[in-house]
Write a protein that holds these residues in place. Structure first.
Motif, PDB file in Angstrom:
ATOM      1  N   TYR A 156       0.830  -1.192   0.000  1.00 24.64           N
ATOM      2  CA  TYR A 156       0.000   0.000   0.000  1.00 24.64           C
ATOM      3  C   TYR A 156       0.869   1.247   0.000  1.00 24.64           C
ATOM      4  O   TYR A 156       1.832   1.349   0.746  1.00 24.64           O
ATOM      5  CB  TYR A 156      -0.891  -0.004   1.252  1.00 24.64           C
ATOM      6  CG  TYR A 156      -1.616   1.293   1.477  1.00 24.64           C
ATOM      7  CD1 TYR A 156      -2.761   1.591   0.761  1.00 24.64           C
ATOM      8  CD2 TYR A 156      -1.145   2.215   2.391  1.00 24.64           C
ATOM      9  CE1 TYR A 156      -3.421   2.787   0.954  1.00 24.64           C
ATOM     10  CE2 TYR A 156      -1.800   3.408   2.603  1.00 24.64           C
ATOM     11  CZ  TYR A 156      -2.945   3.695   1.879  1.00 24.64           C
ATOM     12  OH  TYR A 156      -3.586   4.878   2.071  1.00 24.64           O
ATOM     13  N   ARG A 157       0.516   2.211  -0.854  1.00 23.78           N
ATOM     14  CA  ARG A 157       1.192   3.507  -0.881  1.00 23.78           C
ATOM     15  C   ARG A 157       0.142   4.589  -1.051  1.00 23.78           C
ATOM     16  O   ARG A 157      -0.782   4.442  -1.848  1.00 23.78           O
ATOM     17  CB  ARG A 157       2.168   3.606  -2.064  1.00 23.78           C
ATOM     18  CG  ARG A 157       3.362   2.706  -1.956  1.00 23.78           C
ATOM     19  CD  ARG A 157       4.279   2.849  -3.159  1.00 23.78           C
ATOM     20  NE  ARG A 157       3.549   2.457  -4.371  1.00 23.78           N
ATOM     21  CZ  ARG A 157       3.551   3.161  -5.505  1.00 23.78           C
ATOM     22  NH1 ARG A 157       4.236   4.264  -5.618  1.00 23.78           N
ATOM     23  NH2 ARG A 157       2.874   2.748  -6.550  1.00 23.78           N
ATOM     24  N   GLN A 158       0.276   5.659  -0.296  1.00 26.37           N
ATOM     25  CA  GLN A 158      -0.645   6.774  -0.463  1.00 26.37           C
ATOM     26  C   GLN A 158      -0.303   7.517  -1.744  1.00 26.37           C
ATOM     27  O   GLN A 158       0.846   7.538  -2.176  1.00 26.37           O
ATOM     28  CB  GLN A 158      -0.529   7.741   0.709  1.00 26.37           C
ATOM     29  CG  GLN A 158      -1.129   7.209   1.983  1.00 26.37           C
ATOM     30  CD  GLN A 158      -1.132   8.262   3.077  1.00 26.37           C
ATOM     31  OE1 GLN A 158      -0.313   9.168   3.074  1.00 26.37           O
ATOM     32  NE2 GLN A 158      -2.046   8.128   4.000  1.00 26.37           N
ATOM     33  N   LEU A 159      -1.322   8.138  -2.327  1.00 26.93           N
ATOM     34  CA  LEU A 159      -1.082   8.961  -3.502  1.00 26.93           C
ATOM     35  C   LEU A 159      -0.307  10.206  -3.091  1.00 26.93           C
ATOM     36  O   LEU A 159      -0.523  10.769  -2.018  1.00 26.93           O
ATOM     37  CB  LEU A 159      -2.408   9.395  -4.125  1.00 26.93           C
ATOM     38  CG  LEU A 159      -3.255   8.313  -4.764  1.00 26.93           C
ATOM     39  CD1 LEU A 159      -4.592   8.890  -5.204  1.00 26.93           C
ATOM     40  CD2 LEU A 159      -2.540   7.699  -5.939  1.00 26.93           C
ATOM     41  N   THR A 160       0.561  10.639  -3.960  1.00 25.53           N
ATOM     42  CA  THR A 160       1.267  11.889  -3.718  1.00 25.53           C
ATOM     43  C   THR A 160       0.369  13.042  -4.146  1.00 25.53           C
ATOM     44  O   THR A 160      -0.607  12.854  -4.890  1.00 25.53           O
ATOM     45  CB  THR A 160       2.581  11.955  -4.523  1.00 25.53           C
ATOM     46  OG1 THR A 160       2.260  11.980  -5.918  1.00 25.53           O
ATOM     47  CG2 THR A 160       3.489  10.777  -4.204  1.00 25.53           C
ATOM     48  N   GLN A 161       0.712  14.238  -3.700  1.00 19.11           N
ATOM     49  CA  GLN A 161      -0.067  15.404  -4.110  1.00 19.11           C
ATOM     50  C   GLN A 161       0.034  15.595  -5.618  1.00 19.11           C
ATOM     51  O   GLN A 161      -0.938  15.968  -6.268  1.00 19.11           O
ATOM     52  CB  GLN A 161       0.415  16.657  -3.367  1.00 19.11           C
ATOM     53  CG  GLN A 161      -0.528  17.832  -3.495  1.00 19.11           C
ATOM     54  CD  GLN A 161      -1.905  17.545  -2.909  1.00 19.11           C
ATOM     55  OE1 GLN A 161      -2.067  16.775  -1.968  1.00 19.11           O
ATOM     56  NE2 GLN A 161      -2.919  18.162  -3.476  1.00 19.11           N
ATOM     57  N   THR A 162       1.180  15.296  -6.187  1.00 22.47           N
ATOM     58  CA  THR A 162       1.359  15.394  -7.640  1.00 22.47           C
ATOM     59  C   THR A 162       0.404  14.450  -8.361  1.00 22.47           C
ATOM     60  O   THR A 162      -0.227  14.834  -9.351  1.00 22.47           O
ATOM     61  CB  THR A 162       2.818  15.070  -8.030  1.00 22.47           C
ATOM     62  OG1 THR A 162       3.674  16.010  -7.377  1.00 22.47           O
ATOM     63  CG2 THR A 162       3.022  15.133  -9.533  1.00 22.47           C
ATOM     64  N   GLN A 163       0.287  13.218  -7.869  1.00 21.91           N
ATOM     65  CA  GLN A 163      -0.638  12.267  -8.484  1.00 21.91           C
ATOM     66  C   GLN A 163      -2.082  12.762  -8.374  1.00 21.91           C
ATOM     67  O   GLN A 163      -2.870  12.597  -9.299  1.00 21.91           O
ATOM     68  CB  GLN A 163      -0.515  10.897  -7.832  1.00 21.91           C
ATOM     69  CG  GLN A 163       0.761  10.172  -8.198  1.00 21.91           C
ATOM     70  CD  GLN A 163       0.934   8.898  -7.418  1.00 21.91           C
ATOM     71  OE1 GLN A 163       0.756   8.882  -6.195  1.00 21.91           O
ATOM     72  NE2 GLN A 163       1.289   7.828  -8.120  1.00 21.91           N
TER      73      GLN A 163
ATOM     74  N   TYR B 282      -6.795  15.027 -11.135  1.00 20.30           N
ATOM     75  CA  TYR B 282      -7.697  16.163 -11.301  1.00 20.30           C
ATOM     76  C   TYR B 282      -7.689  16.688 -12.731  1.00 20.30           C
ATOM     77  O   TYR B 282      -8.737  16.853 -13.345  1.00 20.30           O
ATOM     78  CB  TYR B 282      -7.302  17.277 -10.324  1.00 20.30           C
ATOM     79  CG  TYR B 282      -7.988  18.590 -10.568  1.00 20.30           C
ATOM     80  CD1 TYR B 282      -9.330  18.761 -10.244  1.00 20.30           C
ATOM     81  CD2 TYR B 282      -7.297  19.664 -11.111  1.00 20.30           C
ATOM     82  CE1 TYR B 282      -9.965  19.967 -10.463  1.00 20.30           C
ATOM     83  CE2 TYR B 282      -7.921  20.873 -11.325  1.00 20.30           C
ATOM     84  CZ  TYR B 282      -9.253  21.025 -11.004  1.00 20.30           C
ATOM     85  OH  TYR B 282      -9.880  22.217 -11.227  1.00 20.30           O
ATOM     86  N   VAL B 283      -6.505  16.924 -13.275  1.00 21.79           N
ATOM     87  CA  VAL B 283      -6.388  17.487 -14.623  1.00 21.79           C
ATOM     88  C   VAL B 283      -6.954  16.522 -15.660  1.00 21.79           C
ATOM     89  O   VAL B 283      -7.742  16.912 -16.524  1.00 21.79           O
ATOM     90  CB  VAL B 283      -4.911  17.828 -14.943  1.00 21.79           C
ATOM     91  CG1 VAL B 283      -4.726  18.149 -16.418  1.00 21.79           C
ATOM     92  CG2 VAL B 283      -4.449  18.986 -14.080  1.00 21.79           C
ATOM     93  N   ARG B 284      -6.575  15.269 -15.572  1.00 25.60           N
ATOM     94  CA  ARG B 284      -7.041  14.293 -16.554  1.00 25.60           C
ATOM     95  C   ARG B 284      -8.554  14.087 -16.464  1.00 25.60           C
ATOM     96  O   ARG B 284      -9.236  14.000 -17.476  1.00 25.60           O
ATOM     97  CB  ARG B 284      -6.299  12.969 -16.371  1.00 25.60           C
ATOM     98  CG  ARG B 284      -4.868  13.014 -16.850  1.00 25.60           C
ATOM     99  CD  ARG B 284      -4.112  11.770 -16.407  1.00 25.60           C
ATOM    100  NE  ARG B 284      -2.802  11.642 -17.008  1.00 25.60           N
ATOM    101  CZ  ARG B 284      -1.719  12.270 -16.588  1.00 25.60           C
ATOM    102  NH1 ARG B 284      -1.784  13.074 -15.555  1.00 25.60           N
ATOM    103  NH2 ARG B 284      -0.554  12.086 -17.191  1.00 25.60           N
TER     104      ARG B 284
ATOM    105  N   LEU C 251      -0.988   6.644 -14.840  1.00 21.23           N
ATOM    106  CA  LEU C 251      -0.264   6.911 -13.593  1.00 21.23           C
ATOM    107  C   LEU C 251       0.348   5.652 -12.978  1.00 21.23           C
ATOM    108  O   LEU C 251       1.061   5.737 -11.977  1.00 21.23           O
ATOM    109  CB  LEU C 251      -1.204   7.574 -12.577  1.00 21.23           C
ATOM    110  CG  LEU C 251      -1.774   8.932 -12.979  1.00 21.23           C
ATOM    111  CD1 LEU C 251      -2.664   9.476 -11.881  1.00 21.23           C
ATOM    112  CD2 LEU C 251      -0.662   9.906 -13.305  1.00 21.23           C
ATOM    113  N   GLY C 252       0.029   4.492 -13.549  1.00 19.18           N
ATOM    114  CA  GLY C 252       0.584   3.246 -13.034  1.00 19.18           C
ATOM    115  C   GLY C 252       0.013   2.846 -11.690  1.00 19.18           C
ATOM    116  O   GLY C 252       0.723   2.276 -10.859  1.00 19.18           O
TER     117      GLY C 252
END
Length: 63
Positions: free
Chosen positions: A3-10, A15-17, A31-32
């Motif tokens: 488990y990994r949290q999403l980064t703010q960049t992700q 949001y943009v996509r 985003l993989g």
């Protein structure tokens, strides 16, 4: 895979996509990450006008 949290960049990339009309599955592929991760992110951080990547960190800080 752990488990990994999403980064703010992700979150901003989602949001943009999503705002451009890209499907959740396509966003996940680009985003993989898993499709269910994108779906949960959009559902958890939804507001009346759509998705807001800014509220995600404040929500996760309270867990």
């Amino acid at each position: 895979m752990g488990y990994r949290q999403l980064t703010q960049t992700q979150r901003y990339q989602i949001y943009v996509r999503y705002d451009l009309g890209v499907s959740r599955r396509q966003i996940a592929r680009e985003l993989g990450i898993d499709n269910s991760t994108v779906s949960r992110e959009l559902r958890r951080n939804a507001i009346d006008s759509g998705y807001d990547p800014e509220i995600a960190p404040s929500c996760s800080d309270h867990r």
